[in-house]
Structures are given as structure tokens and as C-alpha cells.
Design a protein around this motif. Structure first.
Motif, PDB file in Angstrom:
ATOM      1  N   GLU A  84       0.832  -1.208   0.000  1.00 46.22           N
ATOM      2  CA  GLU A  84       0.000   0.000   0.000  1.00 46.22           C
ATOM      3  C   GLU A  84       0.867   1.259   0.000  1.00 46.22           C
ATOM      4  O   GLU A  84       1.806   1.394   0.793  1.00 46.22           O
ATOM      5  CB  GLU A  84      -0.929   0.016   1.216  1.00 46.22           C
ATOM      6  CG  GLU A  84      -1.894   1.199   1.216  1.00 46.22           C
ATOM      7  CD  GLU A  84      -2.970   1.104   2.283  1.00 46.22           C
ATOM      8  OE1 GLU A  84      -3.339   2.151   2.847  1.00 46.22           O
ATOM      9  OE2 GLU A  84      -3.427  -0.032   2.553  1.00 46.22           O
ATOM     10  N   LEU A  85       0.524   2.185  -0.894  1.00 43.28           N
ATOM     11  CA  LEU A  85       1.207   3.471  -1.006  1.00 43.28           C
ATOM     12  C   LEU A  85       0.180   4.569  -0.782  1.00 43.28           C
ATOM     13  O   LEU A  85      -0.902   4.547  -1.363  1.00 43.28           O
ATOM     14  CB  LEU A  85       1.845   3.630  -2.396  1.00 43.28           C
ATOM     15  CG  LEU A  85       2.705   2.467  -2.900  1.00 43.28           C
ATOM     16  CD1 LEU A  85       3.227   2.775  -4.306  1.00 43.28           C
ATOM     17  CD2 LEU A  85       3.860   2.205  -1.952  1.00 43.28           C
ATOM     18  N   ARG A  86       0.534   5.563   0.049  1.00 40.12           N
ATOM     19  CA  ARG A  86      -0.408   6.618   0.388  1.00 40.12           C
ATOM     20  C   ARG A  86       0.194   7.981   0.057  1.00 40.12           C
ATOM     21  O   ARG A  86       1.343   8.269   0.411  1.00 40.12           O
ATOM     22  CB  ARG A  86      -0.785   6.535   1.872  1.00 40.12           C
ATOM     23  CG  ARG A  86      -1.458   5.219   2.247  1.00 40.12           C
ATOM     24  CD  ARG A  86      -1.797   5.144   3.728  1.00 40.12           C
ATOM     25  NE  ARG A  86      -2.883   6.073   4.055  1.00 40.12           N
ATOM     26  CZ  ARG A  86      -2.739   7.163   4.803  1.00 40.12           C
ATOM     27  NH1 ARG A  86      -1.539   7.476   5.292  1.00 40.12           N
ATOM     28  NH2 ARG A  86      -3.769   7.949   5.058  1.00 40.12           N
TER      29      ARG A  86
ATOM     30  N   LEU B 140       2.923  10.159   2.099  1.00 41.31           N
ATOM     31  CA  LEU B 140       2.438  10.441   3.438  1.00 41.31           C
ATOM     32  C   LEU B 140       3.198   9.707   4.536  1.00 41.31           C
ATOM     33  O   LEU B 140       2.979   9.988   5.715  1.00 41.31           O
ATOM     34  CB  LEU B 140       0.945  10.093   3.530  1.00 41.31           C
ATOM     35  CG  LEU B 140      -0.010  11.087   2.858  1.00 41.31           C
ATOM     36  CD1 LEU B 140      -1.451  10.617   3.000  1.00 41.31           C
ATOM     37  CD2 LEU B 140       0.143  12.480   3.457  1.00 41.31           C
ATOM     38  N   ASP B 141       4.071   8.780   4.159  1.00 44.97           N
ATOM     39  CA  ASP B 141       4.820   8.056   5.178  1.00 44.97           C
ATOM     40  C   ASP B 141       6.152   7.597   4.597  1.00 44.97           C
ATOM     41  O   ASP B 141       6.384   7.668   3.384  1.00 44.97           O
ATOM     42  CB  ASP B 141       4.012   6.858   5.703  1.00 44.97           C
ATOM     43  CG  ASP B 141       3.425   5.997   4.600  1.00 44.97           C
ATOM     44  OD1 ASP B 141       4.194   5.611   3.687  1.00 44.97           O
ATOM     45  OD2 ASP B 141       2.210   5.717   4.648  1.00 44.97           O
ATOM     46  N   ASP B 142       7.017   7.138   5.490  1.00 42.21           N
ATOM     47  CA  ASP B 142       8.353   6.716   5.063  1.00 42.21           C
ATOM     48  C   ASP B 142       8.291   5.515   4.130  1.00 42.21           C
ATOM     49  O   ASP B 142       9.112   5.398   3.202  1.00 42.21           O
ATOM     50  CB  ASP B 142       9.213   6.379   6.281  1.00 42.21           C
ATOM     51  CG  ASP B 142       9.579   7.612   7.099  1.00 42.21           C
ATOM     52  OD1 ASP B 142       9.507   8.730   6.534  1.00 42.21           O
ATOM     53  OD2 ASP B 142       9.915   7.464   8.284  1.00 42.21           O
ATOM     54  N   GLU B 143       7.330   4.623   4.359  1.00 38.99           N
ATOM     55  CA  GLU B 143       7.218   3.439   3.505  1.00 38.99           C
ATOM     56  C   GLU B 143       6.893   3.837   2.063  1.00 38.99           C
ATOM     57  O   GLU B 143       7.469   3.294   1.117  1.00 38.99           O
ATOM     58  CB  GLU B 143       6.131   2.503   4.046  1.00 38.99           C
ATOM     59  CG  GLU B 143       6.467   1.826   5.372  1.00 38.99           C
ATOM     60  CD  GLU B 143       6.301   2.739   6.578  1.00 38.99           C
ATOM     61  OE1 GLU B 143       6.740   2.351   7.675  1.00 38.99           O
ATOM     62  OE2 GLU B 143       5.727   3.839   6.406  1.00 38.99           O
ATOM     63  N   THR B 144       5.989   4.782   1.901  1.00 43.38           N
ATOM     64  CA  THR B 144       5.641   5.232   0.553  1.00 43.38           C
ATOM     65  C   THR B 144       6.809   5.950  -0.094  1.00 43.38           C
ATOM     66  O   THR B 144       7.099   5.748  -1.283  1.00 43.38           O
ATOM     67  CB  THR B 144       4.414   6.161   0.601  1.00 43.38           C
ATOM     68  OG1 THR B 144       3.300   5.444   1.146  1.00 43.38           O
ATOM     69  CG2 THR B 144       4.055   6.658  -0.792  1.00 43.38           C
TER      70      THR B 144
END
Length: 278
Positions: A237-239, A259-263
């Protein structure tokens, strides 16, 4: 400005000469067998410009038909006309004044520099019909299907309605598509008499039952900030937070902010600047 028979004849000859110099390869079309004339066929110009084949044929035949500024811009873009040629096209078509081009010619070097400087923030320049006029590397990496689409289909609304099986699948697709169609309808209100827009709606309605259903709702909305989530085939999931900025009349810069480090890390991976975490 009165359009005389002589002026229409000059317009027809000018359009044919410009069409013959644009090769299929220049607009990402296959050459195809038995091509009898140099350059593009009339139906190919009509498709790429988003107008009816009969209408464009009549225009090139010098028949007494009206051509709006928006349609002339679409034809000029398809035929790769420069500024002088675009002005000449307008004069031959009977327009006393040439309006500012709100399409691809306004994608200035400065705008392209901004796109490139945004790094891992996927960004596109789009007109009010959702045609993607320019994009940065991050946007192309996130949405490769749009990046490689033929010019006539390099449109985010077209791709969202007709190509749902993408590498990054939009979550809450029904809700997001409904809003996108509502924003498009608000823009359509300014172009309802334009054959280019009319033909786009006809083609999309015929091809997409989802668009046809949402279009029939008559909803309208203004563009604005959104939070969009995608399910990527490899990265999960990418936000993003999306921000729409007015770059010129009828031209918007749409910025996707992770919106977050993972994205943010996922975008770097897609751009070949990182590795997938194990």
C-alpha cells in the motif's frame, strides 16, 4: 473575420502539408502496411486530436464549418505546429485573435525544471480534460501505463476508467472516480460546444460503463487536495496527499506527496534508487 473560399482552400492545403510531415513513429503509432501517403492519415489525426473523423475530413477539405479555439489547439498539437504555424492556422480558420495556448506549448522549460526538482514527489502537468502534458520521473515510475500510453490515451481519466489492472491499483476506486468525473464535468461546462470535448465524452461513454454511469449523475466538483491510496503489485500500500496547483489557464500541476516513510521508500525503489526491504 470572414472565411472566404480561397482562405478555406489555403487552410485545406496547409493542413494536408503539415499532416504529411508527421510520421506515425513521431506520435507512437505503428507504421502499418500499405501506407499510400506520407505522414499520418486523416483518421489518425482525428483520433489523436480527439475530434470526429468526418469533422476533421471536412476541415481538411475546406468545407464551410466552424472550428473553435480549443479544437484548433488540439489539431495544432497533433500536427506539431510551432508558434508561427499555429498563428497561421488560426488566421486561415477565421479567428482574428489567437488566444494564449493553454495546452502543451505552455509547458515551459521552467515548469519542466520544477517537475524534475520535485524528486520523489510524483508530479504531472495536466489540462482540464485530464490529458497528461508532462510528468517527472517519479510519476512515470509510479504510473508506467500512463507514461507509455499512446498520445491520444495519455489521459488519467481515460486510463482510470479503461485500464484498472495497473501496477498501482487505486483503492476506493469508485469514490475517487466519481469525484474525478465530477471535476471533469465542471470543466466540460466551459467547453460543451467544443467538438474535441464532445468526441472525448462520446468515446469514453461508449468504452466505459463506469464512466457512462457516473457521467449520467450530473455531479460537479472543483479540483482540490485529496488523500489517495494505491495497492502496488510489488510494494504494497502506497499513500499520497495530492495537491492541485494552477500553473496557467486550463493547466494544473498535480503533486503527489508521500504520506509516510514506507511510501517515500517505495517511490525510490520504483525510480531505481533503493532496494525493497526484506
Amino acid at each position: 473575420m470572414t472565411v472566404t473560399d480561397e482562405r478555406r482552400s489555403d487552410l485545406a492545403a496547409f493542413l494536408r502539408s503539415r499532416r504529411e510531415r508527421v510520421t506515425p513513429e513521431m506520435v507512437d503509432l505503428a507504421p502499418g502496411p500499405r501506407r499510400r501517403t506520407p505522414g499520418l492519415r486523416r483518421e489518425e489525426v482525428a483520433q489523436l486530436a480527439g475530434v470526429g473523423v468526418t469533422w476533421y475530413t471536412w476541415l481538411e477539405q475546406g468545407r464551410p464549418i466552424n472550428a473553435s479555439a480549443q479544437v484548433l489547439d488540439a489539431v495544432a498539437r497533433t500536427l506539431r505546429l510551432d508558434s508561427a504555424e499555429r498563428h497561421h492556422l488560426y488566421r486561415l480558420a477565421g479567428h482574428a485573435e489567437v488566444p494564449p495556448n493553454a495546452d502543451s506549448s505552455q509547458v515551459t522549460p521552467e515548469m519542466r525544471q520544477i517537475l524534475d526538482r520535485l524528486g520523489d514527489m510524483p508530479t504531472s502537468l495536466t489540462n482540464s480534460r485530464y490529458d497528461i502534458l508532462a510528468m517527472n520521473a517519479a510519476y512515470a515510475a509510479l504510473f508506467p501505463e500512463i507514461a507509455v500510453a499512446p498520445e491520444g490515451e495519455r489521459n488519467s481519466l481515460w486510463q482510470s476508467c479503461l485500464n484498472p489492472e495497473t501496477s498501482a491499483v487505486l483503492l476506493n476506486r469508485e469514490q475517487e472516480l466519481a469525484r474525478a468525473v465530477a471535476v471533469f464535468r465542471a470543466s466540460y461546462g466551459r467547453h460543451a460546444d467544443d467538438p474535441c470535448w464532445q468526441d472525448f465524452v462520446r468515446r469514453l461513454t461508449a468504452e466505459s460503463a463506469t464512466f457512462a454511469r457516473l457521467w449520467a449523475r450530473q455531479d460537479v466538483a472543483d479540483p482540490g487536495p485529496r488523500v489517495k491510496a494505491y495497492k502496488h503489485e510489488r510494494l504494497g500500500e502506497l499513500r499520497f496527499s495530492t495537491t492541485s496547483l494552477t500553473a496557467a489557464p486550463e493547466l494544473r500541476m498535480v503533486v503527489y506527496t508521500p504520506l509516510d516513510d514506507e511510501t517515500r521508500s517505495a517511490v525510490s525503489v520504483l525510480m531505481g534508487k533503493g532496494d525493497i526491504a526484506s
